[in-house]
Design an enzyme around this catalytic site. Structure first.
Site, PDB file in Angstrom:
ATOM      1  N   HIS A  52      22.189 -16.574  36.134  1.00 54.33           N
ATOM      2  CA  HIS A  52      22.479 -15.270  35.538  1.00 54.33           C
ATOM      3  C   HIS A  52      23.593 -15.448  34.516  1.00 54.33           C
ATOM      4  CE1 HIS A  52      20.463 -12.149  38.297  1.00 54.33           C
ATOM      5  NE2 HIS A  52      19.885 -13.316  38.500  1.00 54.33           N
TER       6      HIS A  52
ATOM      7  N   TYR B  84      26.628  -3.311  38.377  1.00 53.32           N
ATOM      8  CA  TYR B  84      27.732  -2.774  39.178  1.00 53.32           C
ATOM      9  C   TYR B  84      28.025  -1.398  38.597  1.00 53.32           C
ATOM     10  CZ  TYR B  84      28.780  -7.452  41.098  1.00 53.32           C
ATOM     11  OH  TYR B  84      28.727  -8.656  41.744  1.00 53.32           O
TER      12      TYR B  84
ATOM     13  N   PRO C 214      33.126  -7.647  49.331  1.00 52.47           N
ATOM     14  CA  PRO C 214      32.043  -8.355  48.632  1.00 52.47           C
ATOM     15  C   PRO C 214      31.916  -8.045  47.142  1.00 52.47           C
ATOM     16  CG  PRO C 214      31.161  -6.544  49.925  1.00 52.47           C
ATOM     17  CD  PRO C 214      32.625  -6.605  50.231  1.00 52.47           C
TER      18      PRO C 214
ATOM     19  N   LYS D 199      32.942 -13.331  45.965  1.00 49.65           N
ATOM     20  CA  LYS D 199      33.777 -14.524  46.060  1.00 49.65           C
ATOM     21  C   LYS D 199      33.698 -15.250  47.409  1.00 49.65           C
ATOM     22  CE  LYS D 199      35.513 -15.229  42.151  1.00 49.65           C
ATOM     23  NZ  LYS D 199      34.121 -15.405  41.735  1.00 49.65           N
TER      24      LYS D 199
ATOM     25  N   TYR E 173      34.785 -14.010  37.679  1.00 48.59           N
ATOM     26  CA  TYR E 173      33.476 -13.845  38.323  1.00 48.59           C
ATOM     27  C   TYR E 173      32.718 -15.171  38.362  1.00 48.59           C
ATOM     28  CZ  TYR E 173      29.229 -11.369  39.759  1.00 48.59           C
ATOM     29  OH  TYR E 173      28.145 -10.916  40.466  1.00 48.59           O
TER      30      TYR E 173
HETATM   31  C1  PHB Z   1      24.110  -9.844  46.741  1.00 52.29           C
HETATM   32  O1  PHB Z   1      23.149 -10.097  45.993  1.00 52.29           O
HETATM   33  O2  PHB Z   1      23.978  -9.767  47.965  1.00 52.29           O
HETATM   34  C2  PHB Z   1      25.457  -9.620  46.151  1.00 52.29           C
HETATM   35  C3  PHB Z   1      25.657  -9.857  44.804  1.00 52.29           C
HETATM   36  C4  PHB Z   1      26.905  -9.615  44.234  1.00 52.29           C
HETATM   37  C5  PHB Z   1      27.936  -9.134  45.023  1.00 52.29           C
HETATM   38  C6  PHB Z   1      27.749  -8.923  46.372  1.00 52.29           C
HETATM   39  C7  PHB Z   1      26.503  -9.150  46.944  1.00 52.29           C
HETATM   40  O3  PHB Z   1      29.143  -8.869  44.444  1.00 52.29           O
END
Ligand code: PHB
Length: 396
Positions: free
Chosen positions: A76, A205, A294, A298, A386
């Protein structure tokens, strides 16, 4: 009388940290034992997060721990931050020359377990640790009970607690199981896995007046999505229609592709860093040492960074009797851990809506999001964190 097993490193916990450490140590000819109270099936099927930093992928690939990460995982090159119904892309390669990979943690675990077992590694599943001792000497031990009630005493030269947030090794390191800095959050994530095509190529997000949502993916046919909920929410209290309404309301501007929800869970948030990461010949790594909410993706990446550092320190100690790296381990690891703590807290507080938020708080939050996306410095700060900072002493 317990059965005595002698090894060089006793690793408690067959999660990403414990298994990767065992794999890296074996490469240097250092023998270890890995034990976990869970079964192999439970470890391989528990749904966890899915974003791997570029350095995490490099370690997994170059060490031979997982080649599927590059073939099955998806690179990504950005994420979208959405607020006020508008999307803003953060382009990772353009900003920092790095990317991330979407490859679920349980797939990493399947690869690591297969690699360890193929190499003849002793992985003791369904084995419960009952004690850890003599960590102030150079002959520390771990006692454990196997699934068929056999008592074991593992005599090692080093003990590693890689056994997650409810670590049983932690008291031997910190003096108490809770000993650490921590912070709770007034929200959690309601997570779903659903059978549907992706609604977006990249992760979204999204901050909205109704709260946060994250649109993630798993494959062409399975998707992972989350929305902000109360920490005490009951995952079974909502109908599928209510879940889709909650998600859709939080990502205005995208029409979500829906389908049967095959799994649902509520993830509580906690930030934690143990007061001590090492005591004598015992250390803590991964979630045993720290947990992060989450939002910054990280958790597993931090565990891998700990292990890369610990692997080098244990090679120096056990192969050359050089104590310098192990003596510096906690201080070095904590620098990255606190940066990741900050990033995870920042992403969380910037994107979620507190239930007692005032109009001032809401508008300030949008001002903060605008400061990030409208400034190259702001986007670069986010992209650097990130995609992951270079590993200490490693190639950038
Ligand atoms: C996920 O795909 O489970 C996932 C992706 C990004 C995050 C948290 C969980 O920040």
């Amino acid at each position: 009388m317990p059965r005595i097993i002698r090894t060089r490193v006793a690793i408690v916990g067959a999660g990403p940290a414990g298994l990767l450490l065992s794999h890296l140590l074996a490469d240097a000819g250092i023998e270890s034992i890995v034990l976990d109270r869970r079964s192999r099936t439970e470890i391989e099927s528990t749904i966890r997060a899915g974003i791997l930093e570029q350095e995490t992928v490099r370690v997994l690939d170059e060490s031979g721990a997982s080649d599927r990460v590059l073939t099955v995982g998806n690179r990504h090159d950005g994420i979208e931050l959405r607020f006020n119904g508008e999307g803003h892309r953060i382009d990772f390669p353009e900003l920092v020359g790095r990317s991330v990979w979407l490859y679920p943690q349980h797939e990493v675990l399947k690869d690591l377990i297969a690699a360890r077992l193929a190499a003849g590694q002793d992985v003791l599943f369904e084995t419960e640790v009952t004690g850890v001792g003599d960590v102030e000497t150079d002959r520390p031990w771990v006692t454990a009970t196997t699934s068929d009630d056999e008592e074991l005493r593992i005599e090692a030269e080093f003990v590693v607690g890689a056994d997650g947030s409810r670590s049983v090794v932690r008291p031997a390191v910190t003096g108490s199981s809770a000993g650490g800095h921590f912070r709770e959050y007034p929200f959690a994530w309601f997570g779903i896995l659903c059978e549907a095509p992706p609604s977006s190529d990249e992760l979204i997000y999204s901050n909205s007046p109704d709260g946060f949502a994250l649109i993630s993916q798993r494959s062409a046919t399975i998707q992972r999505m989350y929305f902000q909920c109360d920490p005490d929410a009951d995952p079974n209290a909502l109908s599928e229609a209510e879940i889709w309404n909650a998600l859709q309301a939080r990502v205005p501007g995208t029409s979500l592709a829906t389908g049967p929800i095959v799994q649902r869970d509520v993830l509580r948030f906690r930030s934690f860093v143990a007061h001590e990461l090492r005591h004598g010949r015992a250390v803590l790594v991964g979630d045993a040492a720290h947990t992060v909410p989450p939002t910054g993706a990280k958790g597993m990446n931090l565990a891998v960074a700990d292990v890369v550092l610990l692997d080098r320190a244990l090679r120096a100690l056990l192969l050359e009797n050089d104590t310098r790296l192990i003596d510096a381990f906690a201080e070095t690891a904590l620098k990255r851990i606190w940066k990741a703590q900050h990033f995870s807290w920042w992403m969380t507080s910037m994107l979620h809506t507190a239930s007692d938020a005032t109009e001032f708080d809401r508008r300030r939050q949008v001002g903060e999001l605008r400061s990030v996306v409208e400034s190259e410095a702001g986007r670069t700060f986010l992209a650097e964190a990130y995609t992951g900072w270079p590993h200490e002493g490693g190639a950038s």
